[in-house]
Motif scaffolding. Sequence first.
Motif, PDB file in Angstrom:
ATOM      1  N   LYS A 299       5.117  -4.028  -0.482  1.00  4.93           N
ATOM      2  CA  LYS A 299       4.148  -4.954   0.090  1.00  4.93           C
ATOM      3  C   LYS A 299       4.028  -6.195  -0.793  1.00  4.93           C
ATOM      4  O   LYS A 299       4.058  -6.104  -2.016  1.00  4.93           O
ATOM      5  N   HIS A 300       3.906  -7.344  -0.150  1.00  2.36           N
ATOM      6  CA  HIS A 300       3.705  -8.595  -0.878  1.00  2.36           C
ATOM      7  C   HIS A 300       2.205  -8.767  -1.097  1.00  2.36           C
ATOM      8  O   HIS A 300       1.439  -8.946  -0.136  1.00  2.36           O
ATOM      9  N   VAL A 301       1.799  -8.689  -2.363  1.00  2.00           N
ATOM     10  CA  VAL A 301       0.379  -8.711  -2.689  1.00  2.00           C
ATOM     11  C   VAL A 301       0.132  -9.642  -3.867  1.00  2.00           C
ATOM     12  O   VAL A 301       1.048 -10.014  -4.604  1.00  2.00           O
ATOM     13  N   ILE A 302      -1.132 -10.002  -4.032  1.00  4.64           N
ATOM     14  CA  ILE A 302      -1.568 -10.759  -5.206  1.00  4.64           C
ATOM     15  C   ILE A 302      -2.505  -9.868  -6.006  1.00  4.64           C
ATOM     16  O   ILE A 302      -3.469  -9.323  -5.468  1.00  4.64           O
ATOM     17  N   ALA A 303      -2.211  -9.714  -7.283  1.00  2.14           N
ATOM     18  CA  ALA A 303      -3.079  -8.958  -8.185  1.00  2.14           C
ATOM     19  C   ALA A 303      -4.083  -9.913  -8.801  1.00  2.14           C
ATOM     20  O   ALA A 303      -3.738 -11.029  -9.193  1.00  2.14           O
TER      21      ALA A 303
ATOM     22  N   VAL B  95      -1.038 -11.000   0.267  1.00  5.82           N
ATOM     23  CA  VAL B  95      -0.798 -12.369  -0.183  1.00  5.82           C
ATOM     24  C   VAL B  95      -1.280 -13.393   0.834  1.00  5.82           C
ATOM     25  O   VAL B  95      -1.848 -14.434   0.464  1.00  5.82           O
ATOM     26  N   GLY B  96      -1.092 -13.116   2.118  1.00 13.51           N
ATOM     27  CA  GLY B  96      -1.538 -14.055   3.141  1.00 13.51           C
ATOM     28  C   GLY B  96      -3.036 -14.174   3.200  1.00 13.51           C
ATOM     29  O   GLY B  96      -3.593 -15.278   3.288  1.00 13.51           O
ATOM     30  N   TYR B  97      -3.736 -13.045   3.118  1.00 12.63           N
ATOM     31  CA  TYR B  97      -5.191 -13.058   3.141  1.00 12.63           C
ATOM     32  C   TYR B  97      -5.753 -13.766   1.909  1.00 12.63           C
ATOM     33  O   TYR B  97      -6.700 -14.539   1.998  1.00 12.63           O
ATOM     34  N   PHE B  98      -5.155 -13.462   0.749  1.00  6.75           N
ATOM     35  CA  PHE B  98      -5.646 -14.098  -0.472  1.00  6.75           C
ATOM     36  C   PHE B  98      -5.444 -15.610  -0.419  1.00  6.75           C
ATOM     37  O   PHE B  98      -6.328 -16.389  -0.785  1.00  6.75           O
TER      38      PHE B  98
END
Length: 379
Positions: free
Chosen positions: A77-81, A104-107
């Motif tokens: 998954k593409h995420v931002i920590a 990542v898109g939501y962030f």
Amino acid sequence: MRATTILSILGSGTAAAASSSTRGGEKVYKKQFERALSGSGDISFDDDFWGYDTQSMDVVWDDYSIIPEKCMIYKKKHVIAFNLYGKGHNQCSKKKEGTYLMDVGYFAKAYVAQKQVDYKLAGNDYGGVDALDYVECTAVEYNDAYYYAKLGCSSQGGLKILAYSDEYCSQETNQNIGLYNDAKIQFGQCQTCVSWPAQVDGDDDANQIEVDDQFDYYHEYDSKLCGAAAVFKEDCGWGCRREVKKANKAANANKNASQGKGFWGGFEKFCLFLFSFTGCALVWVVLKQRRMMSREDAIVEEAAMNGVGLKKRHVFPIALGVIFVILFAMFMVWKKLTWFLLIGVNIGLFAHFVFLRRKAKKSGAGGDGYIKDAGLEIS
């Protein structure tokens, strides 16, 4: 009430901002310089993404700050920590509530929305961000061929619009589809959840804006970024935190390099350990070999030292001084001095050992002229 206040300010193209000063019952705000950004259009607060926002006043977001750490691919998954800090965090130095993950898109959408609010409060226009059109998997046409695009993470830890060959954005392709990310997120920096306009003194009518009397009260509960992060966050486990830690180390190394600050790389640290260990081993073998010196050699050596004004009792403090200088040079990352001293000491010790060894063989160490510990006597 709170939403009405914020949206009324966002709708004003000339609004200027600041935590207020009061003059004649009106709030005075300072205009700030506008920074033009790419993209067009404003964030819409009416879509489904913002459905969670019930204008709750349970959390005073003005007390909180957030640090976006890294955009990464975790469990496919593409995420931002990011790290979230609570009241009394002192510029994100303490009161850390945890490390979390968010799509990542939501962030990116929440981050840009927060910037929209902050810039509008300052009387500026942040500008629309075209990359937000690809928060979801979106069909695109490029050179008469059809692909799918979605905002994701690059291999360097930043944001990138990725190309896919399927409608579910599960099969990534290296095809260039002419789309470039313009959503800019500041990673590794402590950012307040609620921004306030700068307070000013003055009576310039051009720099005034009328706001609701309750603006200051309601605004402290409103944070597009931190509010969304609290709703959509996922726990970041041990493996996830390890990835974030590695990213921080790499970012700090790059930052130090860009600022001209030195640091020891992995291979350099290995060499430091190797030369230090070799130096300690050479000290041991040299002392062992000196125990085999003949009385004649010991007398000749002492006479040579006296000739330059040295006594054997001076050797130990000199050695301690050299060790201290080497350790201090390592700490200060003075690379040239560190390597010069380390390599020089190793060469010197090795040369002295070879010299003692050859002398011992010539004089027949252990014979009539041998005196135990003659080379270690201190005068």
